[in-house]
Design a protein around this motif. Sequence first.
Motif, PDB file in Angstrom:
ATOM      1  N   LEU A 442       0.833  -1.206   0.000  1.00 43.82           N
ATOM      2  CA  LEU A 442       0.000   0.000   0.000  1.00 43.82           C
ATOM      3  C   LEU A 442       0.870   1.259   0.000  1.00 43.82           C
ATOM      4  O   LEU A 442       0.508   2.275  -0.579  1.00 43.82           O
ATOM      5  CB  LEU A 442      -0.924   0.013   1.219  1.00 43.82           C
ATOM      6  N   GLU A 478      -0.221  10.299  -0.419  1.00 43.17           N
ATOM      7  CA  GLU A 478      -1.502   9.594  -0.475  1.00 43.17           C
ATOM      8  C   GLU A 478      -1.327   8.107  -0.142  1.00 43.17           C
ATOM      9  O   GLU A 478      -2.100   7.529   0.624  1.00 43.17           O
ATOM     10  CB  GLU A 478      -2.139   9.747  -1.860  1.00 43.17           C
ATOM     11  N   LYS A 479      -0.292   7.484  -0.736  1.00 48.98           N
ATOM     12  CA  LYS A 479      -0.050   6.059  -0.475  1.00 48.98           C
ATOM     13  C   LYS A 479       0.330   5.839   0.985  1.00 48.98           C
ATOM     14  O   LYS A 479      -0.070   4.842   1.604  1.00 48.98           O
ATOM     15  CB  LYS A 479       1.044   5.529  -1.407  1.00 48.98           C
ATOM     16  N   SER A 481      -0.712   7.581   3.487  1.00 47.17           N
ATOM     17  CA  SER A 481      -1.951   7.695   4.268  1.00 47.17           C
ATOM     18  C   SER A 481      -2.751   6.400   4.225  1.00 47.17           C
ATOM     19  O   SER A 481      -3.300   5.950   5.242  1.00 47.17           O
ATOM     20  CB  SER A 481      -2.802   8.857   3.743  1.00 47.17           C
ATOM     21  N   GLU A 482      -2.810   5.768   3.031  1.00 44.18           N
ATOM     22  CA  GLU A 482      -3.531   4.496   2.891  1.00 44.18           C
ATOM     23  C   GLU A 482      -2.870   3.401   3.730  1.00 44.18           C
ATOM     24  O   GLU A 482      -3.545   2.605   4.390  1.00 44.18           O
ATOM     25  CB  GLU A 482      -3.569   4.078   1.422  1.00 44.18           C
ATOM     26  N   ALA A 483      -1.529   3.381   3.687  1.00 40.77           N
ATOM     27  CA  ALA A 483      -0.799   2.367   4.450  1.00 40.77           C
ATOM     28  C   ALA A 483      -0.967   2.585   5.951  1.00 40.77           C
ATOM     29  O   ALA A 483      -1.123   1.619   6.714  1.00 40.77           O
ATOM     30  CB  ALA A 483       0.679   2.398   4.069  1.00 40.77           C
ATOM     31  N   GLU A 485      -3.528   3.973   7.427  1.00 36.69           N
ATOM     32  CA  GLU A 485      -4.903   3.600   7.782  1.00 36.69           C
ATOM     33  C   GLU A 485      -5.008   2.095   8.010  1.00 36.69           C
ATOM     34  O   GLU A 485      -5.609   1.635   8.989  1.00 36.69           O
ATOM     35  CB  GLU A 485      -5.871   4.049   6.697  1.00 36.69           C
ATOM     36  N   LEU A 486      -4.390   1.312   7.088  1.00 41.10           N
ATOM     37  CA  LEU A 486      -4.411  -0.141   7.268  1.00 41.10           C
ATOM     38  C   LEU A 486      -3.632  -0.528   8.523  1.00 41.10           C
ATOM     39  O   LEU A 486      -4.093  -1.366   9.315  1.00 41.10           O
ATOM     40  CB  LEU A 486      -3.813  -0.839   6.040  1.00 41.10           C
TER      41      LEU A 486
END
Length: 498
Positions: A442, A478-479, A481-483, A485-486
Amino acid sequence: MKLKVIDLDISSGSTPVAIMNESDARKLDAHFGDRISIRKGQKRAVAIIDVCPNKRIVPSGKIALFKEVISKLKCKPSDYIEISLEKKPDSVMMIKKKLDGAVLSDSEIRQIVSDIVENKLSDSEISYFIGACYIKPLTFQEIVSLTKAMVETGDTIAFEPPVFDIHCIGGVAGNRTTPIVVPIVAEAGLVIPKTSSRAITSPAGTADTIEVIAPVSFGISEIKEIVKKTGACLVWGGDVSLAPADDKIIRLEYPLGIDSQSQLLASIIAKKKSVSATHILIDIPVGKGSKMESMGKAKALREQFIKIGKALNINFEIMLSDGSQPIGNGFGAVLEMRDVLRILSNSTSQPTDLREKSLKMAGLMLEMSKKVKRGQGYALAKEILQSGRAMQKFRQIIEAQGGKVPKEEELKLSKFSYIFCAYNTGRIVHIDSALISQICRLAGTPRDKAAGIYMHKHVDESVNVGEPLMTLYSSSREKLSEAIELLKNVGFSTVVIK
């Protein structure tokens, strides 16, 4: 039937494909997924058809061709070509036979593999073959036949025996032993032409990691020259057609996460046989979260390797290793190369788990070669590493591939980062490799070579609440932030503290 060519200027990926107008297909009595023979003068191609009901996209009297067909026929837009129905390859019925639970003969398996390589089978037909082998596992003789067929339908690289190779069956994050083991054993005089893969589900493959400091794409003659100079290479296998059927099978296995044991065996052994390997060390990680979660299954796989090896005149040494947690500190191409350089340079900050595992593997290979007696390989491997000779050999290999070995600190990480801290005080009892890999991907790995995770703590270490457990890196905000969150959602499962 004569139809006018539309050049789509799009590649189908492998299997030749043509798109017919619905009314033309009806006149030919052709249906979606059927095969058609396409002729232009003396040139001929067989394609799988798709049927288009939209006359504006593919008008009646015309046929849209993908790049693979255009290239084979050497045709251009507005050329007229002759179309006729083509029967399915015999291998389709052989696949159905396997689905019904039958045992396939050597010649039948050879035909299926040959048709896969020659793009005569569609992705769905190959997927049925994969499914059949998963539901109805191959017999010992079928695995031997599949392995031989994969080798014989691709390129091979000839080296004078003995030739050594290593492979890990995967499932553990990090575990970047190859760039450490190869220079150690090559320095001791072993020939080890190592072709490696890129990442499929992990943060980085060996080829991705080596590519941080050197080119990895070479042809057969170039690989032979590098090995002649240095006794070894660390290259990507994708630029040479070694067991090409295996590459197609792996690509179709990935979406469903299918990894049947019989195909795993054929896949690994075929790739090694293609580079003339006579002595192979296989690393089978065992433990929670790895491909082999039970010792019983791991031992059964070990026996299969040894049995197939005897049938193919290959000597196998099998190492059952700890697969219950990631190996090393860094996960991601740059981070993993940093670990490698720290070990080869004998840095005080080297990851000891990766170092010890690499020395054990190198020692076993030295014992296989009869360079030393059983039980003495580890000591020789350690001497080669500590003396600096392994780093000298690594530098020689990298320079022969057109690269340069940098200082570890010269390898820059992604500019965006996030520190994940301990959520309570206690002892780390588990780190989940699969979740580590998901978070890394991610964040942008393996394409973003500077992305990934650096682990500050490992299993059995004590931590205090708020103490850093890992640092996450990404070149994209952005990536990242996604990582994050997971990681926040699965952090308790990723690093278990009790």
